[in-house]
Design a protein around this motif. Sequence first.
Motif, PDB file in Angstrom:
ATOM      1  N   LEU A  53     -58.574  66.044   6.958  1.00 30.19           N
ATOM      2  CA  LEU A  53     -57.641  65.079   6.147  1.00 30.19           C
ATOM      3  C   LEU A  53     -56.746  66.040   5.800  1.00 30.19           C
ATOM      4  O   LEU A  53     -56.984  67.044   4.931  1.00 30.19           O
ATOM      5  N   ALA A  54     -55.390  65.734   6.057  1.00 35.28           N
ATOM      6  CA  ALA A  54     -54.449  66.399   5.606  1.00 35.28           C
ATOM      7  C   ALA A  54     -53.489  65.404   4.623  1.00 35.28           C
ATOM      8  O   ALA A  54     -53.321  64.543   4.893  1.00 35.28           O
ATOM      9  N   GLY A  55     -53.243  66.168   3.613  1.00 31.52           N
ATOM     10  CA  GLY A  55     -52.266  65.583   2.534  1.00 31.52           C
ATOM     11  C   GLY A  55     -51.871  66.456   1.544  1.00 31.52           C
ATOM     12  O   GLY A  55     -52.043  67.698   1.496  1.00 31.52           O
ATOM     13  N   ARG A  56     -51.414  65.766   0.556  1.00 33.11           N
ATOM     14  CA  ARG A  56     -50.613  66.540  -0.637  1.00 33.11           C
ATOM     15  C   ARG A  56     -51.806  66.725  -1.927  1.00 33.11           C
ATOM     16  O   ARG A  56     -52.046  65.399  -2.266  1.00 33.11           O
ATOM     17  N   LEU A  57     -52.185  67.499  -2.190  1.00 32.15           N
ATOM     18  CA  LEU A  57     -53.064  67.984  -3.466  1.00 32.15           C
ATOM     19  C   LEU A  57     -52.375  67.583  -4.900  1.00 32.15           C
ATOM     20  O   LEU A  57     -51.264  68.164  -4.878  1.00 32.15           O
ATOM     21  N   SER A  58     -52.775  66.852  -5.722  1.00 32.39           N
ATOM     22  CA  SER A  58     -52.281  66.612  -6.961  1.00 32.39           C
ATOM     23  C   SER A  58     -53.476  66.600  -8.001  1.00 32.39           C
ATOM     24  O   SER A  58     -54.637  66.526  -7.620  1.00 32.39           O
ATOM     25  N   THR A  59     -52.938  66.548  -9.428  1.00 31.67           N
ATOM     26  CA  THR A  59     -54.080  66.719 -10.390  1.00 31.67           C
ATOM     27  C   THR A  59     -54.029  65.400 -10.900  1.00 31.67           C
ATOM     28  O   THR A  59     -52.852  64.778 -11.227  1.00 31.67           O
ATOM     29  N   GLU A  60     -55.428  64.801 -11.229  1.00 31.46           N
ATOM     30  CA  GLU A  60     -55.578  63.511 -12.088  1.00 31.46           C
ATOM     31  C   GLU A  60     -56.549  63.384 -12.839  1.00 31.46           C
ATOM     32  O   GLU A  60     -58.016  63.579 -12.452  1.00 31.46           O
ATOM     33  N   ASP A  61     -56.586  63.569 -14.022  1.00 33.14           N
ATOM     34  CA  ASP A  61     -57.884  63.473 -14.976  1.00 33.14           C
ATOM     35  C   ASP A  61     -58.451  64.511 -14.832  1.00 33.14           C
ATOM     36  O   ASP A  61     -59.779  64.556 -14.626  1.00 33.14           O
ATOM     37  N   ASP A  62     -58.069  65.776 -14.741  1.00 31.36           N
ATOM     38  CA  ASP A  62     -58.739  67.239 -14.432  1.00 31.36           C
ATOM     39  C   ASP A  62     -59.347  67.208 -13.209  1.00 31.36           C
ATOM     40  O   ASP A  62     -60.350  67.884 -12.988  1.00 31.36           O
ATOM     41  N   ARG A  63     -59.081  66.109 -12.380  1.00 30.67           N
ATOM     42  CA  ARG A  63     -59.515  66.446 -10.908  1.00 30.67           C
ATOM     43  C   ARG A  63     -58.589  66.565  -9.896  1.00 30.67           C
ATOM     44  O   ARG A  63     -57.329  66.325 -10.249  1.00 30.67           O
ATOM     45  N   LEU A  64     -58.892  67.127  -8.814  1.00 30.80           N
ATOM     46  CA  LEU A  64     -57.777  67.364  -7.600  1.00 30.80           C
ATOM     47  C   LEU A  64     -57.956  65.827  -6.962  1.00 30.80           C
ATOM     48  O   LEU A  64     -58.967  65.487  -6.435  1.00 30.80           O
ATOM     49  N   THR A  65     -56.724  65.454  -6.446  1.00 29.52           N
ATOM     50  CA  THR A  65     -56.717  64.007  -5.735  1.00 29.52           C
ATOM     51  C   THR A  65     -55.897  64.480  -4.455  1.00 29.52           C
ATOM     52  O   THR A  65     -54.989  65.142  -4.291  1.00 29.52           O
ATOM     53  N   LEU A  66     -56.437  64.006  -3.152  1.00 33.64           N
ATOM     54  CA  LEU A  66     -55.596  64.196  -2.199  1.00 33.64           C
ATOM     55  C   LEU A  66     -55.596  62.849  -1.254  1.00 33.64           C
ATOM     56  O   LEU A  66     -56.336  62.002  -1.270  1.00 33.64           O
ATOM     57  N   GLU A  67     -54.348  62.301  -1.128  1.00 38.71           N
ATOM     58  CA  GLU A  67     -54.141  61.008  -0.264  1.00 38.71           C
ATOM     59  C   GLU A  67     -53.671  61.221   1.015  1.00 38.71           C
ATOM     60  O   GLU A  67     -52.628  61.926   1.228  1.00 38.71           O
ATOM     61  N   PRO A  68     -54.782  61.349   1.886  1.00 36.10           N
ATOM     62  CA  PRO A  68     -54.462  61.544   3.345  1.00 36.10           C
ATOM     63  C   PRO A  68     -53.473  61.120   4.086  1.00 36.10           C
ATOM     64  O   PRO A  68     -52.960  59.704   3.823  1.00 36.10           O
ATOM     65  N   THR A  69     -52.402  61.892   4.501  1.00 36.78           N
ATOM     66  CA  THR A  69     -51.254  61.464   5.455  1.00 36.78           C
ATOM     67  C   THR A  69     -51.530  61.665   6.945  1.00 36.78           C
ATOM     68  O   THR A  69     -50.889  61.035   7.796  1.00 36.78           O
ATOM     69  N   ARG A  70     -52.670  62.615   7.177  1.00 35.49           N
ATOM     70  CA  ARG A  70     -52.852  62.838   8.593  1.00 35.49           C
ATOM     71  C   ARG A  70     -54.487  62.951   8.643  1.00 35.49           C
ATOM     72  O   ARG A  70     -54.997  63.565   8.089  1.00 35.49           O
ATOM     73  N   ILE A  71     -55.081  62.106   9.535  1.00 35.25           N
ATOM     74  CA  ILE A  71     -56.570  62.071   9.776  1.00 35.25           C
ATOM     75  C   ILE A  71     -56.924  62.336  11.263  1.00 35.25           C
ATOM     76  O   ILE A  71     -56.457  61.642  11.976  1.00 35.25           O
ATOM     77  N   VAL A  72     -57.682  63.164  11.312  1.00 28.56           N
ATOM     78  CA  VAL A  72     -58.199  63.745  12.801  1.00 28.56           C
ATOM     79  C   VAL A  72     -59.732  63.534  12.970  1.00 28.56           C
ATOM     80  O   VAL A  72     -60.227  63.976  11.918  1.00 28.56           O
ATOM     81  N   LEU A  73     -60.304  62.872  13.878  1.00 29.86           N
ATOM     82  CA  LEU A  73     -61.795  62.825  13.952  1.00 29.86           C
ATOM     83  C   LEU A  73     -61.957  63.154  15.246  1.00 29.86           C
ATOM     84  O   LEU A  73     -61.484  62.690  16.155  1.00 29.86           O
ATOM     85  N   ARG A  74     -62.874  64.174  15.550  1.00 29.28           N
ATOM     86  CA  ARG A  74     -63.211  64.819  16.804  1.00 29.28           C
ATOM     87  C   ARG A  74     -64.752  64.445  16.921  1.00 29.28           C
ATOM     88  O   ARG A  74     -65.769  65.173  16.348  1.00 29.28           O
ATOM     89  N   GLN A  75     -65.177  63.734  17.921  1.00 28.14           N
ATOM     90  CA  GLN A  75     -66.377  63.372  18.280  1.00 28.14           C
ATOM     91  C   GLN A  75     -66.944  64.015  19.665  1.00 28.14           C
ATOM     92  O   GLN A  75     -65.900  64.574  20.383  1.00 28.14           O
ATOM     93  N   LEU A  76     -68.038  63.832  20.298  1.00 28.00           N
ATOM     94  CA  LEU A  76     -68.466  64.226  21.445  1.00 28.00           C
ATOM     95  C   LEU A  76     -67.596  63.427  22.522  1.00 28.00           C
ATOM     96  O   LEU A  76     -67.389  63.872  23.686  1.00 28.00           O
ATOM     97  N   SER A  77     -67.354  62.150  22.171  1.00 33.44           N
ATOM     98  CA  SER A  77     -66.475  61.344  23.271  1.00 33.44           C
ATOM     99  C   SER A  77     -65.067  61.820  23.080  1.00 33.44           C
ATOM    100  O   SER A  77     -64.176  61.268  24.014  1.00 33.44           O
ATOM    101  N   GLY A  78     -64.698  62.691  22.090  1.00 27.30           N
ATOM    102  CA  GLY A  78     -63.252  63.063  22.312  1.00 27.30           C
ATOM    103  C   GLY A  78     -62.457  63.094  20.800  1.00 27.30           C
ATOM    104  O   GLY A  78     -63.351  62.786  19.800  1.00 27.30           O
TER     105      GLY A  78
END
Length: 242
Positions: A97-122
């Motif tokens: 999951l790729a996206g921009r890290l930001s801070t929110e209530d002392d936690r890091l937040t990432l809102e995914p802008t690109r998601i890649v799933l690799r399984q045995l099928s492809g």
Amino acid sequence: MGDDTHGWTAAPGAAQRARSVLAAAWSCTVTAEAAREELVGAHSVTDDGRLLLEAPADSVLAAAAVCAPRGEPSAVLEFADAAPVPVRGRIRARLWLAGRLSTEDDRLTLEPTRIVLRQLSGTVLVDPAEFAEAAPDPLATAEPRLLTHLADCHPDAVERLTRLVDPASLHGAVRVQPLALDRHGLTLRIERVRSDGDVRLPFHAPADDVAQLTERVHVLLSQAAAASCPRPLQRQRTDREG
């Protein structure tokens, strides 16, 4: 990999599979700028698909989040989905999951802008909107316990289930193990001396909890009891007994 001689099978979509990997994963690798860290038990997912990270106080990821150029992806999170049962090639899927890290209530937040799933099928790209709307498989967090119990305590049941597999897929088989489980079906790993293959056994209806899953597996076992024993496994048992 990927014998599919059992016919059509229902299976989770890519977005749900990605959410299931996140729900079951206990660790992830985060890469941001020049920083790369392994986080254990530190991530959670909001209902709208954002990832929350509890980074250590001395983590350089917080600085990477502050310094990242606005509007540009600043981090990549990688998750591995490993089979809980010991088989060759235990990694069943990898998720990035790729996206921009930001801070929110002392936690890091990432809102995914690109998601890649690799399984045995492809490998597939997962639409972020579909990812945000998807829910994990209801059995995702229970799957490791259920598969381990099936493999360790009921190997006879696993062998009976091979009666539902096309005999051609069992040619040369030296071991069969339960590889994966979701609300739609059970996947068996057929190990041979030099190769492996996977066969999926679909349930007659989706299972939304463990009670329904138990009924679905019992139906498969009843179907297996009515089927003839495949010749390849008969030969293996004869060889062992001799």
